[in-house]
Design a protein around this motif. Structure first.
Motif, mmCIF file in Angstrom:
data_model
loop_
_atom_site.group_PDB
_atom_site.id
_atom_site.type_symbol
_atom_site.label_atom_id
_atom_site.label_comp_id
_atom_site.label_asym_id
_atom_site.label_seq_id
_atom_site.Cartn_x
_atom_site.Cartn_y
_atom_site.Cartn_z
ATOM 1 N N LEU A 86 0.981 -1.162 -0.060
ATOM 2 C CA LEU A 86 0.025 0.022 -0.014
ATOM 3 C C LEU A 86 0.779 1.214 -0.095
ATOM 4 N N GLU A 87 1.952 1.193 0.874
ATOM 5 C CA GLU A 87 2.903 2.330 0.915
ATOM 6 C C GLU A 87 3.299 2.701 -0.696
ATOM 7 N N ALA A 88 3.771 1.672 -1.234
ATOM 8 C CA ALA A 88 4.423 1.840 -2.682
ATOM 9 C C ALA A 88 3.448 2.298 -3.478
ATOM 10 N N LEU A 89 2.173 1.954 -3.421
ATOM 11 C CA LEU A 89 0.935 2.537 -4.349
ATOM 12 C C LEU A 89 0.636 4.108 -4.040
ATOM 13 N N ILE A 90 1.100 4.363 -2.847
ATOM 14 C CA ILE A 90 0.758 5.895 -2.431
ATOM 15 C C ILE A 90 1.992 6.578 -3.034
ATOM 16 N N GLN A 91 3.092 6.160 -2.896
ATOM 17 C CA GLN A 91 4.604 6.744 -3.133
ATOM 18 C C GLN A 91 4.663 6.920 -4.701
ATOM 19 N N CYS A 92 3.624 6.095 -5.540
ATOM 20 C CA CYS A 92 3.501 6.273 -6.912
ATOM 21 C C CYS A 92 2.962 7.679 -7.410
ATOM 22 N N TYR A 93 2.329 8.380 -6.503
ATOM 23 C CA TYR A 93 1.569 9.573 -6.999
ATOM 24 C C TYR A 93 2.775 10.846 -7.232
ATOM 25 N N GLN A 94 2.618 10.931 -8.430
ATOM 26 C CA GLN A 94 3.632 11.895 -8.705
ATOM 27 C C GLN A 94 3.430 13.482 -8.817
ATOM 28 N N LYS A 95 2.371 14.020 -8.116
ATOM 29 C CA LYS A 95 1.923 15.383 -8.259
ATOM 30 C C LYS A 95 2.488 16.052 -6.966
ATOM 31 N N THR A 96 2.955 15.285 -6.032
ATOM 32 C CA THR A 96 3.349 15.980 -4.800
ATOM 33 C C THR A 96 4.519 15.062 -4.139
ATOM 34 N N THR A 97 5.103 15.720 -3.133
ATOM 35 C CA THR A 97 6.178 14.889 -2.482
ATOM 36 C C THR A 97 5.347 14.031 -1.366
ATOM 37 N N VAL A 98 5.930 12.815 -1.339
ATOM 38 C CA VAL A 98 5.578 11.862 -0.233
ATOM 39 C C VAL A 98 6.870 11.721 0.703
ATOM 40 N N SER A 99 6.645 12.183 1.803
ATOM 41 C CA SER A 99 7.566 12.042 3.003
ATOM 42 C C SER A 99 7.243 11.125 4.350
ATOM 43 N N PHE A 100 8.078 10.665 4.850
ATOM 44 C CA PHE A 100 8.015 9.677 6.078
ATOM 45 C C PHE A 100 8.441 10.402 7.155
ATOM 46 N N VAL A 101 7.813 10.089 8.549
ATOM 47 C CA VAL A 101 8.062 10.518 9.606
ATOM 48 C C VAL A 101 7.937 9.247 10.680
ATOM 49 N N SER A 102 8.795 9.001 11.673
ATOM 50 C CA SER A 102 8.734 8.092 12.598
ATOM 51 C C SER A 102 7.810 8.268 13.701
ATOM 52 N N LYS A 103 7.250 7.056 14.292
ATOM 53 C CA LYS A 103 6.149 7.289 15.213
ATOM 54 C C LYS A 103 6.704 7.780 16.489
ATOM 55 N N GLN A 104 8.368 7.301 16.641
ATOM 56 C CA GLN A 104 8.895 7.779 17.731
ATOM 57 C C GLN A 104 9.327 9.442 17.786
ATOM 58 N N THR A 105 9.468 9.979 16.420
ATOM 59 C CA THR A 105 9.592 11.545 16.339
ATOM 60 C C THR A 105 8.399 12.088 16.793
ATOM 61 N N LEU A 106 7.070 11.615 16.330
ATOM 62 C CA LEU A 106 5.744 12.077 16.665
ATOM 63 C C LEU A 106 5.647 11.902 18.283
ATOM 64 N N THR A 107 5.904 10.899 18.766
ATOM 65 C CA THR A 107 5.724 10.763 20.199
ATOM 66 C C THR A 107 6.553 11.796 20.946
ATOM 67 N N ALA A 108 7.760 11.827 20.431
ATOM 68 C CA ALA A 108 8.673 12.764 21.310
ATOM 69 C C ALA A 108 8.081 14.322 20.979
ATOM 70 N N TYR A 109 7.708 14.915 20.047
ATOM 71 C CA TYR A 109 7.079 16.141 19.601
ATOM 72 C C TYR A 109 5.901 16.481 20.493
ATOM 73 N N TYR A 110 5.064 15.500 20.539
ATOM 74 C CA TYR A 110 3.766 15.809 21.193
ATOM 75 C C TYR A 110 3.861 15.377 22.846
ATOM 76 N N LYS A 111 5.039 15.038 23.220
ATOM 77 C CA LYS A 111 5.301 15.100 24.775
ATOM 78 C C LYS A 111 5.346 16.559 25.235
ATOM 79 N N LYS A 112 5.879 17.527 24.246
ATOM 80 C CA LYS A 112 6.232 18.811 24.630
ATOM 81 C C LYS A 112 5.135 19.907 23.963
#
Length: 136
Positions: A86-112
């Motif tokens: 499913l991720e690969a099919l989403i990444q096939c979208y060519q009209k905008t950038t597809v980026s990745f963020v880890s769950k750990q990054t989100l958890t750390a950010y939302y602690k503060k």
């Protein structure tokens, strides 16, 4: 700016659309399309339908960016193989950038930091957190 945050959970892509205006006001634009699901990843027609449906959603929303919560590829908590399809099919979208963020990054950010936008259903929380994080 408008972002689509996506959490891939088993055989569905949970999509949340969030925008931020010039006054730093966050708005949830998700609407009725809450997720796109595939029932049988071995069925070619279902794969094509998923691709068509998810890309139509992206075309309708016209996001500035698409972000996906990254998942583990190895180990005890590794994600299911179908989720990477499913991720690969989403990444096939060519009209905008597809980026990745880890769950750990989100958890750390939302602690503060507080989540600046509401979500409709509990299963949308992670995708909403991701979209708001990308817009910060």
């Amino acid at each position: 700016m408008k972002v689509i945050g996506i959490e891939i959970d088993k055989k569905r892509a949970i999509c949340v659309v969030v925008s931020k205006d010039d006054q730093d006001t966050y708005t949830n634009h998700t609407g009725k399309t809450k997720y796109v699901e595939i029932k049988d990843d071995q069925n070619n027609q279902e794969i094509q339908n998923f691709l068509k449906e998810i890309h139509e959603l992206f075309d309708t929303v016209q996001p500035d960016q698409i972000a996906i919560i990254s998942r583990q590829t190895k180990g005890k908590f590794a994600a299911a193989a179908v989720s990477f399809k499913l991720e690969a099919l989403i990444q096939c979208y060519q009209k905008t950038t597809v980026s990745f963020v880890s769950k750990q990054t989100l958890t750390a950010y939302y602690k503060k930091n507080k989540l600046p936008v509401a979500f409709d259903n509990a299963y949308q929380e992670n995708a909403t957190r991701l979209a708001a994080y990308v817009l910060r």
